[in-house]
Design an enzyme around this catalytic site. Structure first.
Site, PDB file in Angstrom:
ATOM      1  N   ASP A 168       1.564   0.044  -3.075  1.00  0.00           N
ATOM      2  CA  ASP A 168       2.038  -0.987  -4.008  1.00  0.00           C
ATOM      3  C   ASP A 168       0.918  -1.934  -4.414  1.00  0.00           C
ATOM      4  O   ASP A 168       1.043  -3.157  -4.295  1.00  0.00           O
ATOM      5  CB  ASP A 168       3.203  -1.770  -3.367  1.00  0.00           C
ATOM      6  CG  ASP A 168       4.345  -0.851  -2.970  1.00  0.00           C
ATOM      7  OD1 ASP A 168       4.163  -0.053  -2.038  1.00  0.00           O
ATOM      8  OD2 ASP A 168       5.401  -0.923  -3.604  1.00  0.00           O
ATOM      9  N   TYR A 200       1.668  -1.015 -11.869  1.00  0.00           N
ATOM     10  CA  TYR A 200       2.705  -1.975 -12.286  1.00  0.00           C
ATOM     11  C   TYR A 200       2.630  -2.269 -13.789  1.00  0.00           C
ATOM     12  O   TYR A 200       3.008  -3.345 -14.247  1.00  0.00           O
ATOM     13  CB  TYR A 200       2.650  -3.276 -11.462  1.00  0.00           C
ATOM     14  CG  TYR A 200       3.166  -3.074 -10.059  1.00  0.00           C
ATOM     15  CD1 TYR A 200       2.388  -2.411  -9.112  1.00  0.00           C
ATOM     16  CD2 TYR A 200       4.439  -3.484  -9.691  1.00  0.00           C
ATOM     17  CE1 TYR A 200       2.862  -2.174  -7.833  1.00  0.00           C
ATOM     18  CE2 TYR A 200       4.914  -3.254  -8.409  1.00  0.00           C
ATOM     19  CZ  TYR A 200       4.126  -2.606  -7.488  1.00  0.00           C
ATOM     20  OH  TYR A 200       4.605  -2.363  -6.227  1.00  0.00           O
ATOM     21  N   ASN A 234       8.424   4.051  -7.647  1.00  0.00           N
ATOM     22  CA  ASN A 234       9.339   3.761  -8.761  1.00  0.00           C
ATOM     23  C   ASN A 234       8.595   3.222  -9.977  1.00  0.00           C
ATOM     24  O   ASN A 234       9.048   3.400 -11.107  1.00  0.00           O
ATOM     25  CB  ASN A 234      10.427   2.775  -8.325  1.00  0.00           C
ATOM     26  CG  ASN A 234       9.889   1.532  -7.688  1.00  0.00           C
ATOM     27  OD1 ASN A 234       9.105   1.613  -6.745  1.00  0.00           O
ATOM     28  ND2 ASN A 234      10.269   0.370  -8.191  1.00  0.00           N
ATOM     29  N   HIS A 319       7.693   7.079  -0.790  1.00  0.00           N
ATOM     30  CA  HIS A 319       7.567   5.700  -1.278  1.00  0.00           C
ATOM     31  C   HIS A 319       8.628   4.757  -0.686  1.00  0.00           C
ATOM     32  O   HIS A 319       8.316   3.676  -0.217  1.00  0.00           O
ATOM     33  CB  HIS A 319       7.617   5.681  -2.800  1.00  0.00           C
ATOM     34  CG  HIS A 319       7.382   4.315  -3.364  1.00  0.00           C
ATOM     35  ND1 HIS A 319       6.176   3.652  -3.219  1.00  0.00           N
ATOM     36  CD2 HIS A 319       8.191   3.458  -4.027  1.00  0.00           C
ATOM     37  CE1 HIS A 319       6.251   2.463  -3.776  1.00  0.00           C
ATOM     38  NE2 HIS A 319       7.473   2.314  -4.266  1.00  0.00           N
ATOM     39  N   HIS A 329      15.258  -3.902  -1.282  1.00  0.00           N
ATOM     40  CA  HIS A 329      15.373  -2.436  -1.326  1.00  0.00           C
ATOM     41  C   HIS A 329      16.122  -1.895  -0.110  1.00  0.00           C
ATOM     42  O   HIS A 329      15.851  -0.795   0.359  1.00  0.00           O
ATOM     43  CB  HIS A 329      13.989  -1.795  -1.430  1.00  0.00           C
ATOM     44  CG  HIS A 329      13.164  -2.320  -2.572  1.00  0.00           C
ATOM     45  ND1 HIS A 329      13.599  -2.260  -3.870  1.00  0.00           N
ATOM     46  CD2 HIS A 329      11.957  -2.929  -2.599  1.00  0.00           C
ATOM     47  CE1 HIS A 329      12.684  -2.804  -4.664  1.00  0.00           C
ATOM     48  NE2 HIS A 329      11.689  -3.227  -3.917  1.00  0.00           N
ATOM     49  N   VAL A 357       8.638  -1.764  -0.163  1.00  0.00           N
ATOM     50  CA  VAL A 357       8.943  -3.126   0.270  1.00  0.00           C
ATOM     51  C   VAL A 357       7.609  -3.850   0.425  1.00  0.00           C
ATOM     52  O   VAL A 357       6.721  -3.370   1.137  1.00  0.00           O
ATOM     53  CB  VAL A 357       9.714  -3.112   1.602  1.00  0.00           C
ATOM     54  CG1 VAL A 357       9.953  -4.542   2.086  1.00  0.00           C
ATOM     55  CG2 VAL A 357      11.033  -2.371   1.434  1.00  0.00           C
TER      56      VAL A 357
HETATM   57 FE   LIG Z   1       8.211   0.529  -5.242  1.00  0.00          FE
END
Ligand SMILES: [Fe+2]
Length: 466
Positions: A168, A200, A234, A319, A329, A357
């Site tokens: 992340d 992102y 995601n 993930h 989440h 997370v």
């Molecule tokens: Fe994610």
């Protein structure tokens, strides 16, 4: 009268101490209260130095490498030209022999809403020697750029190898700090297990794909020199029917190629590689995993193939975590856990690593595979044969940290902390590996949690301490 008050007070204190000790006994996990950064950082501006384009017209940029076949003797070299006409060729040479070779890339492009990508090149260079430094050059004329990488040692049971663990990441000042700390970690990671959620870009209006480009330039300083093993998160989905984008994963799959076919997979979203003494299985949290689906069928056939005599360390990357005691989440990984966890125990997986997370958490060796609807036995229990679950989604992205945790801390959770950082998995031999989690503390990185792993195939008779 006064003495009676004192006596009552003493009794109360005694029982309070007893209660605290009991709670401590019931809940041995640690919730760290360390807080360095309360608020999210915005993405660095496009003119930040970490996003600088290389000099020269149409110079190759966003250079990245990943393992190019199943056993580590190939490398996929990828880069982007902003304009048409750049050379497709990779010139490379073996440092030991000086032997010079070249290979040609394939070129892909994509459109996403109002964005058109540059010319994305992917070149698989094959038949490399193990444990050898190679130099490679891309571009042409005054825009030639040269990088290097070291191939992994031949897979073998006692081959030491060090992985960096990053999840992340994003492209904020915190992301940059995490990457810098990883680069300076004294354990010197040789490849990164990147647990998904890269740029992102989709947090920007219309999923501004320029942010995919800036992210590619940001991480080049590491990933052009050592392979990052990719997992889809995601933020790689980029599914936006409201913008006419009905096909998921388009930017990610064009930009990041992986050697999925080499492990018999039919999708780049799940695959496996061997690297030194580790066998890495990559799963997709955002693809179907129920019985009879392609991912399920592949994993069912894949796990029995792992030869622990050759690669003792079996690591699964996914993930969305299956064990997560943060209020973010929560239980998103549950559908996959229910289907796959029994195999993790059966095949003695050492570590299941997740991101998603935005915090750090490490579990004990636990399993929750007894549930059969009628008996209601749905509680994680201590299981010496089960994997350790680690969440490391704390790379430092635009969305900030996950501070809110479930209370009390579940028994399965050994350590949790909402800080940015990175991990190291340092394999010593077939029985021992040292894991550490390193939080960002301003200019420094501090080892805030660690654990000696005892291999579940070769050393499972030993009860590990948390
Ligand atoms: Fe994610």
């Amino acid at each position: 009268m006064a003495w009676r008050h004192v006596s009552c007070l003493s009794s109360l204190l005694f029982f309070a101490t007893l209660l605290a000790a009991f709670v401590e006994l019931c809940n041995a996990g640690k919730t760290s209260t360390f807080i360095r950064k309360k608020y999210p950082s915005t993405d660095l501006p496009f003119d930040a130095d970490v996003f600088a384009e290389p000099p020269g017209h149409n110079a190759p940029q966003q250079v990245h490498i990943t393992q190019g076949n199943h056993d580590g003797r190939a490398m996929i070299v990828s880069w982007v030209y902003p304009f048409k006409g750049g050379s497709k060729r990779v010139h490379y040479h073996n440092e030991k022999t000086g032997e010079k070779k070249h290979a040609n890339a394939i070129v892909v492009k994509y459109k996403w809403y109002n964005y058109t990508s540059g010319y994305i090149h992917h070149c698989t260079i094959k038949n490399l020697e193990y444990d050898t430094k190679y130099y490679y050059t891309i571009g042409g004329g005054d825009t030639r750029r040269t990088f290097s990488f070291v191939t992994p040692p031949e897979p073998g049971p006692d081959v030491p190898y060090t992985f960096g663990l990053i999840g992340d990441l994003g492209q904020t000042v915190d992301s940059n700090r995490t990457l810098t700390h990883y680069e300076h970690n004294p354990y010197k990671g040789k490849a990164v297990l990147m647990i998904g959620d890269l740029s992102y870009a989709d947090d920007h209006p219309y999923h501004n794909n320029e942010r995919w480009d800036s992210w590619g330039r940001f991480v080049e300083r590491s990933v052009a020199y050592q392979p990052w093993i990719w997992v889809a998160g995601n933020h790689e989905i980029d599914f936006a029917p409201e913008l006419g984008e009905n096909e998921p994963f388009v930017p990610y799959l064009h930009r990041y190629h992986v050697p999925f076919e080499d492990s018999g997979s039919t999708s780049p979203l799940w695959y496996s590689i061997k690297r030194a003494s580790a066998y890495i299985i990559v799963l997709s949290s955002y693809s179907a995993c129920a019985k009879y689906t392609p991912q399920y069928d592949w994993l069912q056939q894949e796990l029995p193939k792992v030869n622990r005599t050759e690669t003792p360390w079996l690591i699964v990357l996914v993930h969305s975590p299956w064990y997560n005691s943060y209020n973010y989440h929560y239980m998103e990984g549950e559908s996959m856990r229910v289907v796959f966890e029994q195999w993790m125990v059966q095949y003695k997986v050492d570590l299941v690593l997740a991101g998603h997370v935005h915090a750090y958490e490490r579990s004990g060796r636990i399993s929750n595979i007894r549930y059969n609807i009628t008996d209601g036995l749905s509680v994680p229990t201590s299981d010496n044969g089960a994997p350790v679950y680690i969440t490391i989604g704390d790379g430092g992205n635009i969305e900030g940290l996950a501070f809110s945790m479930t209370t009390p801390q579940p028994e399965y959770s050994v350590y949790r902390e909402a800080s940015y950082g990175h991990g190291i998995f340092d394999i010593k031999n077939r029985t021992h590996a040292y894991f550490s989690w390193n939080r960002n503390e301003d200019q420094y990185s501090t080892e805030a949690d660690s654990k000696w792993f005892h291999n579940r195939f070769w050393y499972a008779h030993v009860q590990e301490s948390d």
